[in-house]
Write a protein that holds these residues in place. Structure first.
Motif, PDB file in Angstrom:
ATOM      1  N   TYR A 158       0.832  -1.211   0.000  1.00  0.00           N
ATOM      2  CA  TYR A 158       0.000   0.000   0.000  1.00  0.00           C
ATOM      3  C   TYR A 158       0.865   1.258   0.000  1.00  0.00           C
ATOM      4  CZ  TYR A 158       1.255   0.184   4.894  1.00  0.00           C
ATOM      5  OH  TYR A 158       1.979   0.240   6.058  1.00  0.00           O
ATOM      6  N   GLU A 159       2.103   1.152   0.483  1.00  0.00           N
ATOM      7  CA  GLU A 159       3.017   2.291   0.426  1.00  0.00           C
ATOM      8  C   GLU A 159       3.985   2.176  -0.758  1.00  0.00           C
ATOM      9  OE1 GLU A 159       5.363   3.114   3.931  1.00  0.00           O
ATOM     10  OE2 GLU A 159       6.699   4.456   2.805  1.00  0.00           O
ATOM     11  N   ASP A 163      -9.208   6.070   4.705  1.00  0.00           N
ATOM     12  CA  ASP A 163      -9.028   5.404   3.401  1.00  0.00           C
ATOM     13  C   ASP A 163      -9.184   3.897   3.552  1.00  0.00           C
ATOM     14  OD1 ASP A 163      -8.365   7.809   2.163  1.00  0.00           O
ATOM     15  OD2 ASP A 163      -6.212   7.509   2.424  1.00  0.00           O
ATOM     16  N   LEU A 164      -8.552   3.388   4.590  1.00  0.00           N
ATOM     17  CA  LEU A 164      -8.521   1.942   4.794  1.00  0.00           C
ATOM     18  C   LEU A 164      -9.923   1.356   4.928  1.00  0.00           C
ATOM     19  CD1 LEU A 164      -5.976  -0.005   6.840  1.00  0.00           C
ATOM     20  CD2 LEU A 164      -8.326  -0.213   7.579  1.00  0.00           C
ATOM     21  N   ALA A 165     -10.800   2.061   5.633  1.00  0.00           N
ATOM     22  CA  ALA A 165     -12.145   1.534   5.866  1.00  0.00           C
ATOM     23  C   ALA A 165     -13.133   1.938   4.773  1.00  0.00           C
ATOM     24  CB  ALA A 165     -12.656   2.005   7.226  1.00  0.00           C
ATOM     25  N   LEU A 187      -4.881  -0.984   0.493  1.00  0.00           N
ATOM     26  CA  LEU A 187      -5.168  -0.712   1.909  1.00  0.00           C
ATOM     27  C   LEU A 187      -6.233  -1.667   2.452  1.00  0.00           C
ATOM     28  CD1 LEU A 187      -5.200   3.103   2.705  1.00  0.00           C
ATOM     29  CD2 LEU A 187      -3.828   1.317   3.777  1.00  0.00           C
ATOM     30  N   HIS A 188      -7.078  -2.181   1.581  1.00  0.00           N
ATOM     31  CA  HIS A 188      -8.018  -3.209   2.037  1.00  0.00           C
ATOM     32  C   HIS A 188      -7.255  -4.484   2.377  1.00  0.00           C
ATOM     33  CE1 HIS A 188     -11.762  -1.372  -0.185  1.00  0.00           C
ATOM     34  NE2 HIS A 188     -11.243  -0.565   0.721  1.00  0.00           N
ATOM     35  N   GLY A 199      -5.631  -3.905   5.490  1.00  0.00           N
ATOM     36  CA  GLY A 199      -6.655  -3.786   6.529  1.00  0.00           C
ATOM     37  C   GLY A 199      -7.384  -5.077   6.820  1.00  0.00           C
ATOM     38  N   GLY A 200      -6.889  -6.208   6.320  1.00  0.00           N
ATOM     39  CA  GLY A 200      -7.461  -7.492   6.720  1.00  0.00           C
ATOM     40  C   GLY A 200      -8.062  -8.328   5.602  1.00  0.00           C
ATOM     41  N   MET A 201      -8.245  -7.749   4.394  1.00  0.00           N
ATOM     42  CA  MET A 201      -8.878  -8.549   3.346  1.00  0.00           C
ATOM     43  C   MET A 201      -7.828  -9.338   2.590  1.00  0.00           C
ATOM     44  SD  MET A 201     -11.830  -7.551   0.626  1.00  0.00           S
ATOM     45  CE  MET A 201     -12.993  -7.064   1.887  1.00  0.00           C
TER      46      MET A 201
END
Ligand code: C2O
Ligand code: CU
Length: 482
Positions: free
Chosen positions: A146-147, A195-197, A469-470, A473-475
């Motif tokens: 993501y970065e 952004d993440l959510a 980022l998803h 973020g866990g996906m």
């Protein structure tokens, strides 16, 4: 910097600039590495600078491969062997290279801890594998993607057919999306919780091959036939492209040949991670200009760039036959009738119904997931965090599977599976035309997409959302094929 705040001034600049850009080649031209291939021996990930924003802005500090973003275009013949060394020239971060879409041995897949140790600053890692399938692929890090991808670490990989379809030119377009400050610096809020959510990190500047898109027109000659290979390397932006009066023919999706067909009324929908090969007959008039529009997001009709016709016609102008199909790749055909079925439920995100999920074995309420772990998403109740999580699924080698990707969230997710390609069978029970082979499929909010595959490549393979980022973020999770 706002994506659409340019207006007439940008257009005038574009018209001036386009004259000098005539027939400009692909940035980061490859060096020869043997008769069957064209690519450098070493890919060095390091900080660099590049002019990404419009000309009146300063250059942007980026991370690139061999000093450019996108990195060098790698070309190799189908069935050939790719040998390339990653050198980590980053100051502080580990990295790896993932060869997105290539069906390669697990040890070469570039996933830190899962398939290889992360490559520390100053270290190297030699990648070497055969490329079984022709088509358009790409490469990028799998450490803090993501970065690292958002800073510019990504590039295209073209695997050439033995007998390609006849065209006058073969072009590659790597699309990227940058979130910039007013001084054209990359905004460093990579892991922003909002952004993440939500939809992920959407940017403000779109580039094609590392150039400000609106200053990088598609130069065409009346009468020519062009193969345009598009790669969406953006970390979150989904494109929905329309080519004005032109009628592009889709010949491949995610590198894999598909029955040649016209775009439907939504245009070319290209989510992060996806590729499409189009054949375009430029049947407009010499000197003509046509806008390529991006209409994916409702209420946001943006100009991606323009098609700019040169003044003269192409030497070989004349009627062309229908676009022929590409030769098929050697893929094992899944048989849904004898397949074992599994559901992968995509869960979470802002305004979602997810109340809790498993994080490294412990069940946590969504508030603690967010606050303590920066996690907002889950697959089948598990917020993927590390290589130590148990696999989402254990598949038996050689067996056939149908996976139902059930999106229970209010957001769209491009789901990518490593090491395999799959057929897209149905969306909400409706058969998908052409049943395309893909390695990344866009699952729209509340939609269920059925895919089918033969689990023929042993190893632990990531499955994750390519809105990066998803993923972070866990996906994400692991599909084990054993
Ligand atoms: Cu293109 Cu797991 O990524
Ligand atoms: Cu997603």
């Amino acid at each position: 910097m706002g994506r659409d705040g340019e207006g007439g001034a940008a257009r005038r600049r574009f018209l001036k600039a386009s004259a000098s850009l005539a027939l400009a080649g692909f940035c980061g031209a490859p060096r020869a590495a043997g008769a069957d291939a064209a690519y450098p021996a070493v890919l060095e990930a390091a900080a660099a600078e590049q002019q990404l924003a419009p000309a009146q802005y300063p250059a942007t500090a980026i991370w690139g491969y061999n000093d450019t973003t996108p990195g060098p275009l790698l070309r190799v013949k189908q069935g050939g062997r790719l040998r390339i060394t990653l050198a980590n020239g980053l100051a502080r971060q580990d990295t790896t290279v993932h060869w997105h879409g290539i069906r390669l041995p697990n040890a070469m897949d570039g996933v830190p801890h899962l398939t290889q140790p992360p490559v520390r600053p100053g270290e190297r890692f030699a990648y070497e594998f055969d490329v079984p399938d022709a088509g358009t692929y790409w490469y990028h890090p799998h450490v803090a993607s993501y970065e690292q991808v958002a800073r510019g670490l990504h590039g295209a990989l073209v695997v050439e057919e033995e007998r390609p379809i006849e065209v006058d030119r073969d072009l590659v377009w790597v699309l990227a999306d940058w979130r910039m400050t007013r001084r054209a610096a990359i905004q460093e809020d990579f892991n922003d919780l909002h952004d993440l959510a939500h939809a992920g990190r959407l940017g403000s500047v779109v580039t094609i091959n590392g150039r400000y898109a609106r200053e990088y027109p598609l130069e065409a000659r009346a009468g020519e036939r062009v193969r345009l290979r598009l790669v969406n390397a953006a970390v979150a932006r989904i494109f929905g492209l329309r080519f004005a009066a032109h009628r592009p023919v889709v010949v491949a999706l995610d590198g894999q040949p598909v029955a040649p067909h016209a775009l439907d009324e939504r245009g070319l929908v290209l989510a992060p991670g996806m590729r499409a090969d189009l054949v375009i007959d430029f049947d407009g008039k010499p000197g003509g200009r046509h806008v390529i529009e991006d209409t994916y997001y409702p209420g946001d009709r943006a100009t991606l760039t323009e098609i700019a016709y040169a003044d003269g016609a192409h030497a070989r102008a004349g009627a062309r036959g229908a676009v022929p199909p590409l030769p098929a790749n050697p893929l094992a055909e899944p048989d849904p009738a004898k397949a074992e079925r599994h559901v992968l439920a995509l869960q979470g995100g802002a305004m979602g119904a997810l109340r809790e999920a498993r994080v490294r074995g412990a069940v946590l309420p969504i508030q603690r997931m967010l606050r303590e772990h920066h996690l907002a998403w889950a697959i089948n109740g598990v917020a993927g965090k590390s290589h130590e999580d148990a696999p989402l699924l254990e598949l038996r080698r050689g067996r056939h599977y149908v996976l139902a990707l059930r999106n229970e969230t209010g957001w769209d997710h491009p789901i990518h599976l490593h090491g395999h390609v799959f057929r897209v069978l149905a969306r909400d029970g409706t058969p998908v035309p052409h049943r395309p082979w893909r390695d990344t499929v866009l699952v729209s909010r509340r939609e269920t997409v059925e895919i089918a595959l033969v689990a023929d490549n042993p190893g632990d393979w990531m499955l994750h959302c390519h809105a990066l980022l998803h993923q972070e973020g866990g996906m994400m999770g692991v599909i084990r094929v054993g």
